[in-house]
Structure formats: C-alpha cells, structure tokens
Design a protein around this motif. Structure first.
Motif, PDB file in Angstrom:
ATOM      1  N   GLU A 173       5.971   0.490 -15.592  1.00  0.00           N
ATOM      2  CA  GLU A 173       6.422  -0.832 -15.164  1.00  0.00           C
ATOM      3  C   GLU A 173       5.814  -1.260 -13.837  1.00  0.00           C
ATOM      4  OE1 GLU A 173       8.267  -3.071 -16.759  1.00  0.00           O
ATOM      5  OE2 GLU A 173       8.298  -1.759 -18.514  1.00  0.00           O
ATOM      6  N   LEU A 174       5.555  -0.319 -12.933  1.00  0.00           N
ATOM      7  CA  LEU A 174       5.068  -0.671 -11.600  1.00  0.00           C
ATOM      8  C   LEU A 174       3.557  -0.574 -11.453  1.00  0.00           C
ATOM      9  CD1 LEU A 174       7.807   1.077  -9.417  1.00  0.00           C
ATOM     10  CD2 LEU A 174       7.727  -1.277 -10.238  1.00  0.00           C
ATOM     11  N   ALA A 175       2.907   0.195 -12.325  1.00  0.00           N
ATOM     12  CA  ALA A 175       1.454   0.373 -12.215  1.00  0.00           C
ATOM     13  C   ALA A 175       0.679  -0.940 -12.326  1.00  0.00           C
ATOM     14  CB  ALA A 175       0.976   1.375 -13.264  1.00  0.00           C
ATOM     15  N   PRO A 176       1.059  -1.882 -13.196  1.00  0.00           N
ATOM     16  CA  PRO A 176       0.271  -3.120 -13.284  1.00  0.00           C
ATOM     17  C   PRO A 176       0.157  -3.871 -11.963  1.00  0.00           C
ATOM     18  CG  PRO A 176       1.664  -2.914 -15.214  1.00  0.00           C
ATOM     19  CD  PRO A 176       2.070  -1.822 -14.278  1.00  0.00           C
ATOM     20  N   ALA A 177       1.244  -3.954 -11.189  1.00  0.00           N
ATOM     21  CA  ALA A 177       1.183  -4.656  -9.902  1.00  0.00           C
ATOM     22  C   ALA A 177       0.263  -3.928  -8.930  1.00  0.00           C
ATOM     23  CB  ALA A 177       2.587  -4.789  -9.315  1.00  0.00           C
ATOM     24  N   CYS A 178       0.321  -2.604  -8.919  1.00  0.00           N
ATOM     25  CA  CYS A 178      -0.543  -1.830  -8.015  1.00  0.00           C
ATOM     26  C   CYS A 178      -1.998  -1.906  -8.460  1.00  0.00           C
ATOM     27  CB  CYS A 178      -0.073  -0.379  -7.964  1.00  0.00           C
ATOM     28  SG  CYS A 178       1.546  -0.156  -7.165  1.00  0.00           S
ATOM     29  N   ALA A 179      -2.235  -1.915  -9.775  1.00  0.00           N
ATOM     30  CA  ALA A 179      -3.606  -2.033 -10.275  1.00  0.00           C
ATOM     31  C   ALA A 179      -4.179  -3.405  -9.932  1.00  0.00           C
ATOM     32  CB  ALA A 179      -3.631  -1.807 -11.784  1.00  0.00           C
ATOM     33  N   LYS A 180      -3.367  -4.436 -10.035  1.00  0.00           N
ATOM     34  CA  LYS A 180      -3.822  -5.790  -9.706  1.00  0.00           C
ATOM     35  C   LYS A 180      -4.219  -5.892  -8.241  1.00  0.00           C
ATOM     36  CE  LYS A 180      -2.413 -10.636 -10.003  1.00  0.00           C
ATOM     37  NZ  LYS A 180      -1.303 -11.577 -10.398  1.00  0.00           N
ATOM     38  N   ALA A 181      -3.508  -5.159  -7.384  1.00  0.00           N
ATOM     39  CA  ALA A 181      -3.819  -5.155  -5.958  1.00  0.00           C
ATOM     40  C   ALA A 181      -4.949  -4.192  -5.613  1.00  0.00           C
ATOM     41  CB  ALA A 181      -2.566  -4.792  -5.160  1.00  0.00           C
ATOM     42  N   GLY A 182      -5.495  -3.493  -6.612  1.00  0.00           N
ATOM     43  CA  GLY A 182      -6.585  -2.544  -6.369  1.00  0.00           C
ATOM     44  C   GLY A 182      -6.135  -1.284  -5.667  1.00  0.00           C
TER      45      GLY A 182
ATOM     46  N   VAL B 269      -2.762   2.788 -20.607  1.00  0.00           N
ATOM     47  CA  VAL B 269      -4.031   2.697 -21.335  1.00  0.00           C
ATOM     48  C   VAL B 269      -4.593   1.285 -21.228  1.00  0.00           C
ATOM     49  CG1 VAL B 269      -5.126   2.915 -23.590  1.00  0.00           C
ATOM     50  CG2 VAL B 269      -3.351   4.553 -22.901  1.00  0.00           C
ATOM     51  N   ALA B 270      -3.716   0.277 -21.290  1.00  0.00           N
ATOM     52  CA  ALA B 270      -4.168  -1.112 -21.228  1.00  0.00           C
ATOM     53  C   ALA B 270      -4.751  -1.468 -19.870  1.00  0.00           C
ATOM     54  CB  ALA B 270      -3.005  -2.044 -21.552  1.00  0.00           C
ATOM     55  N   LEU B 271      -4.388  -0.725 -18.817  1.00  0.00           N
ATOM     56  CA  LEU B 271      -4.896  -1.024 -17.476  1.00  0.00           C
ATOM     57  C   LEU B 271      -6.317  -0.516 -17.256  1.00  0.00           C
ATOM     58  CD1 LEU B 271      -1.776  -0.214 -15.262  1.00  0.00           C
ATOM     59  CD2 LEU B 271      -2.691  -2.465 -15.835  1.00  0.00           C
ATOM     60  N   VAL B 272      -6.771   0.382 -18.101  1.00  0.00           N
ATOM     61  CA  VAL B 272      -8.115   0.955 -17.935  1.00  0.00           C
ATOM     62  C   VAL B 272      -9.148  -0.072 -18.359  1.00  0.00           C
ATOM     63  CG1 VAL B 272      -9.694   2.768 -18.675  1.00  0.00           C
ATOM     64  CG2 VAL B 272      -7.278   3.299 -18.265  1.00  0.00           C
ATOM     65  N   THR B 273     -10.064  -0.374 -17.477  1.00  0.00           N
ATOM     66  CA  THR B 273     -11.104  -1.349 -17.774  1.00  0.00           C
ATOM     67  C   THR B 273     -12.231  -0.691 -18.563  1.00  0.00           C
ATOM     68  OG1 THR B 273     -12.135  -0.883 -15.632  1.00  0.00           O
ATOM     69  CG2 THR B 273     -10.598  -2.719 -15.736  1.00  0.00           C
ATOM     70  N   ALA B 274     -12.709  -1.397 -19.567  1.00  0.00           N
ATOM     71  CA  ALA B 274     -13.796  -0.867 -20.399  1.00  0.00           C
ATOM     72  C   ALA B 274     -15.112  -0.921 -19.641  1.00  0.00           C
ATOM     73  CB  ALA B 274     -13.896  -1.674 -21.692  1.00  0.00           C
ATOM     74  N   SER B 275     -15.951   0.059 -19.884  1.00  0.00           N
ATOM     75  CA  SER B 275     -17.273   0.093 -19.253  1.00  0.00           C
ATOM     76  C   SER B 275     -18.274   0.713 -20.220  1.00  0.00           C
ATOM     77  CB  SER B 275     -17.243   0.895 -17.950  1.00  0.00           C
ATOM     78  OG  SER B 275     -16.792   2.220 -18.183  1.00  0.00           O
ATOM     79  N   THR B 276     -19.499   0.248 -20.146  1.00  0.00           N
ATOM     80  CA  THR B 276     -20.564   0.769 -21.002  1.00  0.00           C
ATOM     81  C   THR B 276     -21.426   1.728 -20.194  1.00  0.00           C
ATOM     82  OG1 THR B 276     -20.590  -1.284 -22.280  1.00  0.00           O
ATOM     83  CG2 THR B 276     -22.506   0.175 -22.466  1.00  0.00           C
ATOM     84  N   VAL B 277     -21.439   2.990 -20.594  1.00  0.00           N
ATOM     85  CA  VAL B 277     -22.191   4.017 -19.884  1.00  0.00           C
ATOM     86  C   VAL B 277     -23.022   4.796 -20.888  1.00  0.00           C
ATOM     87  CG1 VAL B 277     -22.041   6.063 -18.415  1.00  0.00           C
ATOM     88  CG2 VAL B 277     -20.383   4.197 -18.120  1.00  0.00           C
ATOM     89  N   GLU B 278     -24.269   5.031 -20.568  1.00  0.00           N
ATOM     90  CA  GLU B 278     -25.132   5.834 -21.438  1.00  0.00           C
ATOM     91  C   GLU B 278     -24.810   7.307 -21.228  1.00  0.00           C
ATOM     92  OE1 GLU B 278     -29.893   6.641 -22.246  1.00  0.00           O
ATOM     93  OE2 GLU B 278     -29.245   4.939 -21.014  1.00  0.00           O
TER      94      GLU B 278
ATOM     95  N   LYS C 155       0.835  -1.210   0.000  1.00  0.00           N
ATOM     96  CA  LYS C 155       0.000   0.000   0.000  1.00  0.00           C
ATOM     97  C   LYS C 155       0.866   1.254   0.000  1.00  0.00           C
ATOM     98  CE  LYS C 155      -4.075  -1.844   2.412  1.00  0.00           C
ATOM     99  NZ  LYS C 155      -4.900  -1.748   3.639  1.00  0.00           N
ATOM    100  N   ALA C 156       1.911   1.257   0.828  1.00  0.00           N
ATOM    101  CA  ALA C 156       2.795   2.422   0.895  1.00  0.00           C
ATOM    102  C   ALA C 156       3.552   2.612  -0.416  1.00  0.00           C
ATOM    103  CB  ALA C 156       3.773   2.263   2.060  1.00  0.00           C
ATOM    104  N   ALA C 157       4.024   1.519  -1.008  1.00  0.00           N
ATOM    105  CA  ALA C 157       4.754   1.618  -2.268  1.00  0.00           C
ATOM    106  C   ALA C 157       3.864   2.162  -3.378  1.00  0.00           C
ATOM    107  CB  ALA C 157       5.314   0.244  -2.652  1.00  0.00           C
ATOM    108  N   CYS C 158       2.637   1.660  -3.454  1.00  0.00           N
ATOM    109  CA  CYS C 158       1.719   2.121  -4.501  1.00  0.00           C
ATOM    110  C   CYS C 158       1.257   3.545  -4.253  1.00  0.00           C
ATOM    111  CB  CYS C 158       0.525   1.166  -4.601  1.00  0.00           C
ATOM    112  SG  CYS C 158       0.983  -0.489  -5.195  1.00  0.00           S
TER     113      CYS C 158
END
Length: 389
Positions: free
Chosen positions: A210-219, A242-251, A179-182
């Motif tokens: 390089e480090l964002a994917p691990a922090c994103a995986k941990a939420g 950009v690849a870490l952003v989850t797609a969502s359908t919003v009106e 948590k502190a590292a992220c």
C-alpha cells in the motif's frame, strides 16, 4: 566601666568581619559572566535590566514563533473554537523556523483530529502543516510508517482506515519526512520481503504494497531492492510491487562467473559439458549459507541485469540471487562487508533435463547466484546465468 574579656572581643570582631564579607558578596556589582544563572540582576532602583543581546549569528525567534506553542495548545484545548484555530494557523504560517516543542505537539493533534473524522477538520490542517515542515525526528507523519511496520511485524493487521491515514501521512510528511518514512519502509518492509529465509506476514506485506507506490513515485525506493522483493513475493502475493517495476530492454547472454566457491569441483557446473558436474548435497550449512549456499557463482563487478537461468541437475533444489543493496538494508556479508538480500529465483525439480528458471521480474546488481540442494544426492550438471554486466 566594664571590660569585655579578650576572647569575647575577638569573637565579636570575627562576627563583624563575617557580616561584612556577606554584605560585600551580596551587594557587589557582578559582571554578566560571573552572575549565577539562578539569580536575576537588578539595578539600583530594583528593576530588572533589559535582556542581553542574542548571540551573534543565531536567528532571533520571531514573536509568532515564541507564542506558537501556546497558540497550538489553545487550539488543542478548544478544537471547535474558530478563533483559537485561526490564531494557531496565523502564527504557524508566520513562523519561519518551527520550534521543537511545536513539532512535538503533532502527536496530540493526530489524536484530537483522528483521520476517521475527515481530512477537512481544522486540527488536521494544522497537523498537515506541521508534518510538512518539521524535521524527521519530530515528524509524527514520518514516524507513523516505521511504527506501523513494527506493529505489523508482530501481527497487527491495519484496517482500511489505518492504511488510508498512513498514505495521507506519507503524502504530507514533507520532503525530508517522506525520505525518512520511505527509508523505514525499505528497511523494515521491503528488504525483509526480498529475503528467502525471512517470513513476512500478511500485515507487513499489506503495508509494503500500500505504501510502496507513493515512495516509488517520489523516487525513494532502491530499484534493486524493489525488484528483489517482487521476485521473492511473486505476482500472486504482491501484484502491486510487480506493477511498480519499470520494463527495460537489455541485451543478455550467458555470463560465466568470475569466481566459483563451495563444493568442489564447482567449475564443472559451468564448463559447458553436461556429462560433468558437482554433487552439491555434500556441503554442510555454515555461517555463510544464506549468502553462498552449497555452490556460489560470483561476479565481479556484479551483474547489472539478471534475466533468467537454466539448470540441468539430478535432484531438487533452489537458486538464489545475491543482490547488493544500500548500506544497512537487508543482510550483511560477514566477510565482504556489503549489504544484500537473497531472493529465491526458482525451485528446480532436478529431472536430469534442462529447466528454465525465470524470476518474476529481472533483477539488478546481482553479486552472485547460489545453489541450495533440498535433499541428498543432488548433482548440478550445468548452470547457465543469463544476464548482462
């Protein structure tokens, strides 16, 4: 018989009294509360009595914990001694609450067992166990992320081995350490990458990617900040973000601003009439320029989703989204008191025709959209913000 003068007798009596007082002070029974800390009490036989009982409610360090520091120090002094390594491992595994000094030896372990030598080194295993259990303030794995970002900010580009070690550190930092590292990654890397007026060099951009994917995986990455950074840096500069952003359908639909501030008559840029408008190049930059620009369309409450914008203008400029962030992350609104980042959504040419502005990824928690002209004579005829509350 010779008589002593009265004065001499008085001096002798005073000396005897002083000696008696000194003897009494040094030989009397002293209660534990009165005993000076620098002296050790002894009984009549001259032996040191047993230590006082520990304070009720405080944990009693186990024998393994009391000798852990010495065992780790022995392993550091003899990194090839299997017996020393086994003793340190045994005491480390048996100690339920690591003492602060043991955690402080993590830095020495990292130096004596460099990542380049291989993850299977015995000292590297001891370091992993320390990082997984030590608090963030004494966790060398967690602290390495912030240190690397500070070094990256002054241009120190990490090589492949350094990046691999940082990923290893995040993976072994333990729950609180991760948590502190992220958090360091968000504040020192991701937030600057999401700001329009903050230059981000290749070193910081590489560390974030390089480090964002691990922090994103941990939420542990705020979605709004992640999307703002991905929008500001773009697909070419930061494809991993950009690849870490989850797609969502919003009106979505065109959403009228709740408040328009800046150059007057600002409301004419949102009245649906392309024949009216506002000349925004007359505004002078002030202390709120980073948040407001020349014209600001504010939303209260903020837009939960911003998909795109349409603008009809004469003369070039840029559109920024003011994205609210967790407290202390990014910039601070001088009047509103909230924290924000301000990624540039797009640059418009101002041909007098409708131009579509679509960010690299949809944005969240948008407090406002700001218009910043790039030269004199820029007039905004109409601006549409497409999103959802």
């Amino acid at each position: 018989m010779r008589r002593f003068p009265v004065r001499t007798l008085l001096l002798m009596l005073l000396a005897l009294a002083a000696f008696g007082r000194l003897y009494w002070v040094t030989h009397r029974d002293v209660s534990p509360g009165d005993q000076p800390k620098e002296h050790t009490r002894r009984d009549a036989a001259g032996k040191v009595p047993p230590a006082a009982s520990p304070t009720p409610g405080l944990p009693v360090p186990s024998p393994e914990c009391r000798t852990l520091e010495r065992a780790l120090d022995g392993a550091l002094r003899a990194p090839q001694d299997a017996k020393a390594q086994d003793e340190a491992r045994q005491k480390l595994d048996a100690c339920p609450a690591l003492p602060d000094r043991a955690c402080e030896l993590g830095g020495a372990l990292a130096v004596r067992a460099p990542f380049a030598a291989g993850e299977s080194a015995p000292l590297r295993g001891l370091l992993a166990s320390l990082c997984e259990r030590c608090p963030p303030a004494a966790n060398v794995c967690a602290q390495s992320v912030g240190q690397a970002l500070l070094e990256g900010a002054v241009g120190r580009v990490p090589d492949a081995t350094a990046l691999a070690e940082l990923r290893w550190n995040v993976a072994h930092a333990g729950q609180e350490g991760t948590k502190a590292a992220c958090d360091s990654l968000v504040r020192l890397g991701l937030a600057p990458a999401a700001q329009s007026d903050t230059p981000v060099n290749d070193a910081v951009r590489t560390l974030v990617s390089e480090l964002a994917p691990a922090c994103a995986k941990a939420g542990l990455l705020p979605d709004g900040v992640l999307r703002a950074a991905a929008a500001q840096q773009g697909l070419q500069a930061a494809p991993k973000l950009v690849a870490l952003v989850t797609a969502s359908t919003v009106e979505t639909k065109a959403v009228q601003p709740d408040q328009v501030t800046g150059t007057e008559p600002g409301r004419q840029a949102f009245d649906g009439d392309v024949n009216t408008g506002v000349v925004v190049s007359n505004a002078a930059p002030d202390k709120r320029w980073a948040a407001d620009g020349a014209l600001r369309a504010g939303y209260a409450p903020e837009l939960k989703h911003l998909a795109s914008l349409r603008i009809r203008a004469t003369g070039p400029g840029s559109l920024r989204a003011i994205v609210r962030t967790p407290s202390g992350v990014g910039l601070k609104d001088p009047e509103g008191g909230f924290s924000f980042v301000n990624p540039t959504v797009c640059h418009f040419r101002g041909t007098g025709q409708w131009e579509d502005c679509k960010p690299t990824v949809p944005l969240l928690d948008v407090d406002a959209v700001s218009v910043l002209p790039e030269r004199a004579g820029v007039e905004v005829k109409e601006l549409e913000v497409i999103g959802a509350r």
